[in-house]
Motif scaffolding. Structure first.
Motif, mmCIF file in Angstrom:
data_model
loop_
_atom_site.group_PDB
_atom_site.id
_atom_site.type_symbol
_atom_site.label_atom_id
_atom_site.label_comp_id
_atom_site.label_asym_id
_atom_site.label_seq_id
_atom_site.Cartn_x
_atom_site.Cartn_y
_atom_site.Cartn_z
ATOM 1 N N ASN A 48 0.851 -1.188 0.000
ATOM 2 C CA ASN A 48 0.000 0.000 0.000
ATOM 3 C C ASN A 48 0.887 1.238 0.000
ATOM 4 O O ASN A 48 1.568 1.517 0.979
ATOM 5 C CB ASN A 48 -0.897 -0.016 1.240
ATOM 6 C CG ASN A 48 -1.862 1.142 1.248
ATOM 7 O OD1 ASN A 48 -1.698 2.092 0.472
ATOM 8 N ND2 ASN A 48 -2.861 1.085 2.092
ATOM 9 N N THR A 49 0.887 1.965 -1.084
ATOM 10 C CA THR A 49 1.819 3.086 -1.208
ATOM 11 C C THR A 49 1.230 4.394 -0.692
ATOM 12 O O THR A 49 1.861 5.427 -0.764
ATOM 13 C CB THR A 49 2.250 3.268 -2.676
ATOM 14 O OG1 THR A 49 1.075 3.337 -3.482
ATOM 15 C CG2 THR A 49 3.146 2.146 -3.122
ATOM 16 N N ASN A 50 -0.009 4.360 -0.165
ATOM 17 C CA ASN A 50 -0.624 5.597 0.335
ATOM 18 C C ASN A 50 -0.136 5.990 1.729
ATOM 19 O O ASN A 50 -0.436 7.073 2.216
ATOM 20 C CB ASN A 50 -2.150 5.460 0.382
ATOM 21 C CG ASN A 50 -2.723 5.317 -1.007
ATOM 22 O OD1 ASN A 50 -2.161 5.847 -1.971
ATOM 23 N ND2 ASN A 50 -3.811 4.597 -1.122
ATOM 24 N N THR A 51 0.588 5.104 2.382
ATOM 25 C CA THR A 51 1.067 5.395 3.731
ATOM 26 C C THR A 51 2.586 5.506 3.718
ATOM 27 O O THR A 51 3.249 4.992 2.825
ATOM 28 C CB THR A 51 0.667 4.259 4.691
ATOM 29 O OG1 THR A 51 1.227 3.041 4.203
ATOM 30 C CG2 THR A 51 -0.837 4.128 4.788
ATOM 31 N N SER A 52 3.121 6.156 4.746
ATOM 32 C CA SER A 52 4.573 6.245 4.846
ATOM 33 C C SER A 52 5.101 5.012 5.568
ATOM 34 O O SER A 52 4.380 4.354 6.316
ATOM 35 C CB SER A 52 4.965 7.512 5.608
ATOM 36 O OG SER A 52 4.474 7.444 6.916
ATOM 37 N N GLY A 53 6.353 4.685 5.356
ATOM 38 C CA GLY A 53 6.952 3.524 6.006
ATOM 39 C C GLY A 53 8.025 2.943 5.126
ATOM 40 O O GLY A 53 8.184 3.326 3.963
ATOM 41 N N SER A 54 8.781 1.990 5.690
ATOM 42 C CA SER A 54 9.906 1.409 4.960
ATOM 43 C C SER A 54 9.659 -0.042 4.544
ATOM 44 O O SER A 54 10.456 -0.617 3.817
ATOM 45 C CB SER A 54 11.167 1.458 5.831
ATOM 46 O OG SER A 54 11.384 2.770 6.290
#
Ligand SMILES: Nc1ncnc2c1ncn2[C@@H]1O[C@H](COP(=O)(O)OP(=O)(O)OP(=O)(O)O)[C@@H](O)[C@H]1O
Ligand SMILES: [Mg+2]
Length: 92
Positions: A48-54
């Motif tokens: 899911n690319t709508n959230t930030s994170g690694s």
């Protein structure tokens, strides 16, 4: 954190600690395909690319579980639901 971050913001996160020691965290949200689900515990893997994170959280959780002799199961849809996501930690 994942359930709050990646789950449906309008639906509650459900956390269950069963008598046999299983810990289950469930959240609503879109279904993740079986192919994608298999990859999610790899480092830097995200669906899911709508959230930030690694893309590291599940890799770390999986490594800790394995080191502690536990198993981390990931499922989508969540058990008994049409969609959503479920993580289950089993001490075995
Ligand atoms: N509870 C969840 N509900 C829906 N999707 C999830 C859930 N947990 C993980 N995912 C999916 O799996 C991917 C990998 O999760 P992971 O925790 O490894 O990384 P992240 O949360 O994106 O970033 P980081 O944990 O490094 O901040 C997420 O990007 C998301 O697409
Ligand atoms: Mg995470």
């Amino acid at each position: 954190e994942n359930a709050l971050k990646h789950g449906s913001p309008s639906e509650p996160v459900e956390i269950s600690l069963c008598e046999d020691g299983r810990l289950i965290v469930r959240n609503d949200g879109h279904t993740i395909s079986p192919e994608q689900l298999k990859l999610l515990r790899n480092r830097f893997e995200r669906s899911n690319t709508n959230t930030s994170g690694s893309g590291l959280g599940l890799a770390i959780a999986d490594a800790i579980a394995e080191g502690a002799g536990m198993t981390l199961y990931l499922r989508s849809p969540a058990t008994g639901r049409q969609d959503g996501f479920e993580a289950e930690l089993v001490a075995e």
